[in-house]
Design a protein around this motif. Structure first.
Motif, PDB file in Angstrom:
ATOM      1  N   ILE A 254      -4.954  -5.307   1.804  1.00 48.37           N
ATOM      2  CA  ILE A 254      -4.341  -4.141   1.156  1.00 48.37           C
ATOM      3  C   ILE A 254      -4.369  -4.396  -0.340  1.00 48.37           C
ATOM      4  CG2 ILE A 254      -2.290  -2.706   0.905  1.00 48.37           C
ATOM      5  CD1 ILE A 254      -1.419  -3.536   3.666  1.00 48.37           C
ATOM      6  N   GLU A 255      -5.019  -3.499  -1.052  1.00 49.29           N
ATOM      7  CA  GLU A 255      -5.131  -3.613  -2.496  1.00 49.29           C
ATOM      8  C   GLU A 255      -4.789  -2.277  -3.135  1.00 49.29           C
ATOM      9  OE1 GLU A 255      -9.009  -5.019  -3.534  1.00 49.29           O
ATOM     10  OE2 GLU A 255      -9.061  -6.449  -1.863  1.00 49.29           O
ATOM     11  N   GLU A 256      -3.852  -2.332  -4.076  1.00 54.65           N
ATOM     12  CA  GLU A 256      -3.426  -1.107  -4.772  1.00 54.65           C
ATOM     13  C   GLU A 256      -3.015  -0.018  -3.780  1.00 54.65           C
ATOM     14  OE1 GLU A 256      -3.399  -0.674  -8.313  1.00 54.65           O
ATOM     15  OE2 GLU A 256      -3.706  -2.838  -8.324  1.00 54.65           O
ATOM     16  N   GLY A 257      -2.408  -0.421  -2.676  1.00 50.82           N
ATOM     17  CA  GLY A 257      -1.933   0.538  -1.679  1.00 50.82           C
ATOM     18  C   GLY A 257      -3.002   1.076  -0.750  1.00 50.82           C
ATOM     19  N   ILE A 258      -4.205   0.526  -0.826  1.00 45.33           N
ATOM     20  CA  ILE A 258      -5.301   0.969   0.037  1.00 45.33           C
ATOM     21  C   ILE A 258      -5.617  -0.138   1.043  1.00 45.33           C
ATOM     22  CG2 ILE A 258      -7.697   1.735   0.119  1.00 45.33           C
ATOM     23  CD1 ILE A 258      -5.808   3.706  -1.239  1.00 45.33           C
ATOM     24  N   VAL A 259      -5.662   0.244   2.320  1.00 41.03           N
ATOM     25  CA  VAL A 259      -6.015  -0.690   3.375  1.00 41.03           C
ATOM     26  C   VAL A 259      -7.539  -0.712   3.485  1.00 41.03           C
ATOM     27  CG1 VAL A 259      -5.675  -1.314   5.805  1.00 41.03           C
ATOM     28  CG2 VAL A 259      -3.878  -0.075   4.569  1.00 41.03           C
ATOM     29  N   LYS A 260      -8.126  -1.923   3.450  1.00 45.92           N
ATOM     30  CA  LYS A 260      -9.582  -2.052   3.399  1.00 45.92           C
ATOM     31  C   LYS A 260     -10.073  -3.036   4.458  1.00 45.92           C
ATOM     32  CE  LYS A 260      -9.776  -1.276  -1.629  1.00 45.92           C
ATOM     33  NZ  LYS A 260     -10.224  -1.833  -2.929  1.00 45.92           N
ATOM     34  N   ALA A 261     -11.215  -2.652   5.088  1.00 51.15           N
ATOM     35  CA  ALA A 261     -11.905  -3.536   6.034  1.00 51.15           C
ATOM     36  C   ALA A 261     -13.384  -3.193   5.962  1.00 51.15           C
ATOM     37  CB  ALA A 261     -11.385  -3.354   7.454  1.00 51.15           C
ATOM     38  N   GLY A 262     -14.148  -3.967   5.219  1.00 48.67           N
ATOM     39  CA  GLY A 262     -15.562  -3.663   5.051  1.00 48.67           C
ATOM     40  C   GLY A 262     -15.733  -2.322   4.364  1.00 48.67           C
ATOM     41  N   GLU A 263     -16.460  -1.411   5.042  1.00 50.24           N
ATOM     42  CA  GLU A 263     -16.699  -0.076   4.489  1.00 50.24           C
ATOM     43  C   GLU A 263     -15.543   0.870   4.756  1.00 50.24           C
ATOM     44  OE1 GLU A 263     -19.353   0.733   2.593  1.00 50.24           O
ATOM     45  OE2 GLU A 263     -19.840  -1.406   2.745  1.00 50.24           O
ATOM     46  N   LYS A 264     -14.615   0.466   5.584  1.00 53.12           N
ATOM     47  CA  LYS A 264     -13.486   1.333   5.936  1.00 53.12           C
ATOM     48  C   LYS A 264     -12.364   1.166   4.926  1.00 53.12           C
ATOM     49  CE  LYS A 264     -14.355   0.907  10.926  1.00 53.12           C
ATOM     50  NZ  LYS A 264     -14.752   2.320  11.154  1.00 53.12           N
ATOM     51  N   SER A 265     -11.704   2.248   4.608  1.00 49.94           N
ATOM     52  CA  SER A 265     -10.538   2.201   3.730  1.00 49.94           C
ATOM     53  C   SER A 265      -9.687   3.443   3.955  1.00 49.94           C
ATOM     54  CB  SER A 265     -10.954   2.098   2.262  1.00 49.94           C
ATOM     55  OG  SER A 265     -11.605   3.284   1.830  1.00 49.94           O
ATOM     56  N   ALA A 266      -8.395   3.297   3.752  1.00 56.12           N
ATOM     57  CA  ALA A 266      -7.446   4.406   3.901  1.00 56.12           C
ATOM     58  C   ALA A 266      -6.128   4.004   3.250  1.00 56.12           C
ATOM     59  CB  ALA A 266      -7.228   4.733   5.379  1.00 56.12           C
ATOM     60  N   PRO A 267      -5.368   4.971   2.771  1.00 57.97           N
ATOM     61  CA  PRO A 267      -4.065   4.647   2.174  1.00 57.97           C
ATOM     62  C   PRO A 267      -3.093   4.156   3.244  1.00 57.97           C
ATOM     63  CG  PRO A 267      -4.328   7.021   2.354  1.00 57.97           C
ATOM     64  CD  PRO A 267      -5.658   6.422   2.714  1.00 57.97           C
ATOM     65  N   ILE A 268      -2.100   3.382   2.826  1.00 58.73           N
ATOM     66  CA  ILE A 268      -1.149   2.841   3.792  1.00 58.73           C
ATOM     67  C   ILE A 268      -0.409   3.946   4.535  1.00 58.73           C
ATOM     68  CG2 ILE A 268      -0.828   0.663   2.539  1.00 58.73           C
ATOM     69  CD1 ILE A 268       1.814   1.753   1.488  1.00 58.73           C
ATOM     70  N   ALA A 269      -0.299   5.137   3.947  1.00 59.09           N
ATOM     71  CA  ALA A 269       0.390   6.236   4.617  1.00 59.09           C
ATOM     72  C   ALA A 269      -0.222   6.540   5.980  1.00 59.09           C
ATOM     73  CB  ALA A 269       0.357   7.489   3.739  1.00 59.09           C
ATOM     74  N   ASP A 270      -1.532   6.294   6.127  1.00 58.12           N
ATOM     75  CA  ASP A 270      -2.197   6.596   7.395  1.00 58.12           C
ATOM     76  C   ASP A 270      -1.741   5.692   8.525  1.00 58.12           C
ATOM     77  OD1 ASP A 270      -3.547   8.420   5.889  1.00 58.12           O
ATOM     78  OD2 ASP A 270      -5.571   7.634   6.285  1.00 58.12           O
ATOM     79  N   PHE A 271      -1.068   4.598   8.213  1.00 57.57           N
ATOM     80  CA  PHE A 271      -0.745   3.617   9.241  1.00 57.57           C
ATOM     81  C   PHE A 271       0.758   3.396   9.418  1.00 57.57           C
ATOM     82  CE2 PHE A 271      -4.788   2.558   7.225  1.00 57.57           C
ATOM     83  CZ  PHE A 271      -5.641   2.703   8.304  1.00 57.57           C
ATOM     84  N   VAL A 272       1.568   4.147   8.702  1.00 59.79           N
ATOM     85  CA  VAL A 272       3.019   3.945   8.773  1.00 59.79           C
ATOM     86  C   VAL A 272       3.544   4.232  10.170  1.00 59.79           C
ATOM     87  CG1 VAL A 272       5.250   4.777   7.945  1.00 59.79           C
ATOM     88  CG2 VAL A 272       3.401   4.355   6.322  1.00 59.79           C
ATOM     89  N   ALA A 273       3.116   5.359  10.757  1.00 57.57           N
ATOM     90  CA  ALA A 273       3.628   5.720  12.080  1.00 57.57           C
ATOM     91  C   ALA A 273       3.264   4.673  13.126  1.00 57.57           C
ATOM     92  CB  ALA A 273       3.086   7.091  12.490  1.00 57.57           C
ATOM     93  N   ALA A 274       2.024   4.222  13.118  1.00 61.41           N
ATOM     94  CA  ALA A 274       1.605   3.221  14.094  1.00 61.41           C
ATOM     95  C   ALA A 274       2.282   1.877  13.826  1.00 61.41           C
ATOM     96  CB  ALA A 274       0.087   3.061  14.061  1.00 61.41           C
ATOM     97  N   ALA A 275       2.424   1.523  12.577  1.00 62.49           N
ATOM     98  CA  ALA A 275       3.055   0.247  12.236  1.00 62.49           C
ATOM     99  C   ALA A 275       4.511   0.223  12.669  1.00 62.49           C
ATOM    100  CB  ALA A 275       2.949  -0.007  10.739  1.00 62.49           C
ATOM    101  N   SER A 276       5.151   1.383  12.629  1.00 61.58           N
ATOM    102  CA  SER A 276       6.566   1.433  12.986  1.00 61.58           C
ATOM    103  C   SER A 276       6.811   1.128  14.460  1.00 61.58           C
ATOM    104  CB  SER A 276       7.137   2.808  12.647  1.00 61.58           C
ATOM    105  OG  SER A 276       6.632   3.806  13.518  1.00 61.58           O
ATOM    106  N   LEU A 277       5.763   1.153  15.269  1.00 65.69           N
ATOM    107  CA  LEU A 277       5.900   0.869  16.698  1.00 65.69           C
ATOM    108  C   LEU A 277       5.626  -0.593  17.025  1.00 65.69           C
ATOM    109  CD1 LEU A 277       4.083   4.038  18.095  1.00 65.69           C
ATOM    110  CD2 LEU A 277       6.538   3.698  17.736  1.00 65.69           C
ATOM    111  N   LEU A 278       5.213  -1.370  16.034  1.00 66.04           N
ATOM    112  CA  LEU A 278       4.865  -2.765  16.267  1.00 66.04           C
ATOM    113  C   LEU A 278       6.065  -3.677  16.057  1.00 66.04           C
ATOM    114  CD1 LEU A 278       1.448  -2.911  14.358  1.00 66.04           C
ATOM    115  CD2 LEU A 278       1.837  -2.485  16.801  1.00 66.04           C
ATOM    116  N   GLU A 279       5.969  -4.850  16.664  1.00 72.70           N
ATOM    117  CA  GLU A 279       7.011  -5.849  16.474  1.00 72.70           C
ATOM    118  C   GLU A 279       6.782  -6.555  15.146  1.00 72.70           C
ATOM    119  OE1 GLU A 279       8.276 -10.005  18.622  1.00 72.70           O
ATOM    120  OE2 GLU A 279       7.948  -8.245  19.885  1.00 72.70           O
TER     121      GLU A 279
END
Length: 728
Positions: free
Chosen positions: A149-174
């Motif tokens: 995560i850099e500057e609020g952007i989640v990155k994996a190779g060519e994939k990237s998205a703002p952290i907002a895209d993952f808040v709902a899913a992250a909230s279900l994790l331990e």
């Protein structure tokens, strides 16, 4: 300074509600996946569905910087810029937001905000980062180890998205029990010289909400008529003249009879109505002493056998070694009462909700104190009391009293009304200077023996003054074997290697009410230690820097080496010993609150026609400097505070009544009093320590030593302006 907590011990809970990710400590100690039932949890990190990250700051902001420092830790660990994180102050809940150095108590003080939060907030940020990364790994079907995560952007190779895209899913994790903390080599914000304060803009444009800015619908303003001398109680009052003031509502004696509350529609009306109020006082239990009596009591104690042999030394042997020394240096010091005098006078606002809850709006330095007091006053359980912490315009310790004085005063002023209208309690600056709490008066008597080579062979040190901690809830943890450590801190635990030291302490009766003051005991112990080291160096015919370094020479003692390092750096940066004609330098170095600070003061002029402070050079080792800009500002402020008070200020009593009333006769440092302050931060890999107070202790003795270098005279009776020194 050691913080007794662990990652597992801190990460006791995580919670999420819907699409909001909350990370922090849960009171029951359970680490679990979050659900909608856990909305009551009090986290340190909150990430909303839109990706807005908020740091929940458990330390109040009075200008010392936690509203920047704690968000920096979280932003660093998650991978945000400082523009991508907000902050809000934590609610009153010592089970979750306790100061780890204070025990089960929520509060700010002792320069502990960063020291006790360093691991805690980094762990919270790291846990949030790993939950977001794990949510992205599941969605993208990639290994989490390749995601950043850099500057609020989640990155994996060519994939990237703002952290907002993952808040709902992250909230279900331990939440992870052992999140990986970033290595210092990965830091982008911590230690970054360009990071600026989060609260500067709102303070500059007027958007900042201080406690004084609170104005609730239909509120009343209350001011208290207090006795001239502390300890008087109300017999009766007459408000006939007050009724003539437009806006006056009513008056009532406080339930404890310590004063009369005057209620009005606005502040000016409350001031006028209070001035018009006639009160008959019972002064039989009030303070009646004069300042010279208080000083005489302290001096008598210095000349008698001390009540406590602090370090259990063989006093007779130490005294004999000094008597037999080739040179003996002796000095007696006196330090007067001092007021805190923050720019924002004390105030708070109290209201009752439709559900019967009590809400306090306050620049709350130690919210646990008023929270506990309100449970008793209003006979309510803790969950029915809420403290909304606001920005505070300074404190220097004044907003944190063992008895929650002004918050209790507001509650008493509220409880005697019908509670249909909020009550805003306002103190004027005159109220606080004349009826407040003070740095206690102290005296020191020191004898130092030197041999023919100019080495110390004995140091006998007597201290007498008014204990801050005795008689307060803090006595159990701060007083041991009768000794209030705050009275002798900076002597008993000095890193200097001084052979044959005997330290004695005697408590004297408190004058009015005493309280910790910026740097607490170090404010007088540093002055004594550092001016005596200078006197000893002069008597030994040795350079003051070299003399000090000789007593910090143990290469295996990290405490001594850190103190020596700042001493060397300050001397180097000040070009020690090389000043133009007509100028003089003085140096002092002191450890307080886990930090090491050395200062060189350079002056011009002369004591008779006026001394001008040309430059203060400061070197500080506070461990990792999380926000260098904040560290420099706190050193500058601490230097100004210490020097300003030693130059001109004192609180004096006449018949128990305080003589000073406002800035005309209790004069703080003026911006023109110091021409330049130059701060240098020593690089360090140690955990952060305090910066709010450590700049204050060395400043006054460095000035005193500069004046001694110029005139040959050490000022040991303060303030300087009352004892032969004028300032340009």
């Amino acid at each position: 300074m050691t913080i007794n907590t662990s990652r597992r011990g801190f990460l006791k809970g995580a919670a999420a509600t819907g699409a909001v990710l909350l990370v922090g400590a849960r009171p029951d100690g359970v680490l679990a996946a979050a659900s909608s039932e856990t909305t009551q949890l009090n986290p340190f990190v909150k990430i909303d569905a839109d990706g807005t990250v908020t740091a929940i700051v458990k330390h109040f902001e009075k200008g010392q910087g936690p509203a920047t420092g704690l968000p920096t830790l979280i932003a660093e660990e998650i991978g945000l810029s400082m523009d991508q994180i907000e902050y809000e102050f934590a609610p009153s809940n010592p089970q979750v937001y306790n100061n780890l150095l204070f025990g089960p108590f929520q509060g700010t003080g002792g320069s502990t905000a960063m020291a006790n939060s360093w691991q805690q907030y980094r762990q919270a940020g790291a846990a949030a980062r790993e939950m977001l990364i794990n949510a992205a790994a599941q969605r993208w079907g990639v290994d989490a180890s390749g995601i950043t995560i850099e500057e609020g952007i989640v990155k994996a190779g060519e994939k990237s998205a703002p952290i907002a895209d993952f808040v709902a899913a992250a909230s279900l994790l331990e939440a992870p029990t052992e999140p990986r903390l970033k290595d210092p080599s990965e830091f982008r914000l911590i230690g970054n010289e360009t990071v600026r304060r989060k609260d500067s803009a709102i303070k500059g444009n007027g958007q900042a909400m201080y406690a004084m800015d609170v104005h609730l619908p239909n509120q009343m303003v209350a001011m208290i008529k207090r006795p001239e001398s502390r300890g008087g109680v109300v017999i009766s009052f007459d408000d006939n003249a007050s009724k003539e003031v437009k806006g006056y509502i009513s008056a009532a004696a406080l339930p404890n009879q310590a004063g009369v509350a005057v209620y009005a529609e606005d502040t000016w009306a409350a001031i006028q109505a209070r001035d018009a109020l006639e009160v008959e006082w019972d002064m039989s239990g009030a303070e009646t002493r004069h300042s010279d009596q208080i000083k005489a009591e302290i001096m008598d104690a210095l000349n008698a056998e001390p009540a406590y042999n602090v370090n259990k030394a063989d006093v007779a042997t130490v005294s004999a070694a000094i008597d037999a020394a080739d040179t003996v240096v002796e000095k007696t010091f006196y330090y007067p009462l001092l007021a805190h005098a923050p720019m924002e006078p004390l105030n708070c606002t109290i209201e009752q909700t439709a559900e019967g809850d009590i809400v306090l709006h306050d620049g709350a330095q130690m919210p646990t104190g008023p929270h506990m007091a309100y449970q008793q006053i209003f006979q309510l359980p803790p969950e029915k009391i809420h403290i909304r912490t606001m920005l505070a315009g300074g404190s220097f310790g004044r907003r944190a009293t063992p008895d929650a004085d002004y918050q209790v005063e507001a509650a008493l002023a509220f409880v005697v009304t019908d509670r249909s209208r909020p009550v805003k309690l306002v103190w004027t600056r005159e109220d606080d200077i004349r009826s407040g709490y003070y740095r206690p008066a102290f005296g020191h008597k020191v004898r130092v023996g030197l041999n023919a080579e100019g080495n110390i062979v004995g140091w006998q040190h007597q201290v007498a003054g008014q204990s801050i901690m005795k008689g307060t809830p803090f006595e159990a943890v701060a007083v041991h074997d009768g000794v209030d450590h705050s009275s002798i801190e900076g002597i008993a635990d000095s890193p200097y290697d001084i052979p044959g030291i005997a330290l004695g302490l005697t408590d004297t009766p408190k004058a009015t009410s005493v309280l910790w003051w910026r740097s607490v005991g170090h404010t007088h112990t540093a002055y004594t230690m550092e001016t005596m080291m200078d006197l000893a160096a002069t008597a030994a015919g040795r350079d003051p820097v070299e003399f000090r370094l000789a007593h910090l020479a143990d290469a295996g003692n990290a405490d001594q080496q850190r103190k020596a390092s700042v001493l060397k750096l300050a001397a180097e940066k000040a070009d020690w010993g090389n000043v133009p004609a007509g100028r003089a330098q003085g140096i002092a170095v002191h450890k307080s609150f886990g930090s090491y600070v050395a200062e060189v003061v350079e002056i011009s002029g002369d004591p008779d026609d006026g001394i001008k402070i040309e430059k203060v050079t400061c070197a500080v080792d506070c461990g990792i400097a999380v926000n260098p800009d904040v560290v420099r500002a706190q050193m500058e402020g601490g230097i100004g505070y210490g020097i300003g008070h030693v130059m001109r200020d004192q609180i004096t009593l006449t018949g128990g009544s305080v003589d000073q009333y406002n800035f005309p006769d209790y004069e703080p440092l003026r911006i023109g009093d110091i021409a330049t302050i130059d701060v240098h931060i020593l690089p360090s890999a140690e955990a952060p320590t305090g910066v709010g107070e450590p700049g204050t202790p060395p400043s006054a003795p460095a000035l005193a030593n500069a004046i001694k270098a110029m005139s040959g005279t050490l000022i040991a009776d303060l303030p300087m302006a009352e004892n032969g020194i004028s300032f340009a």
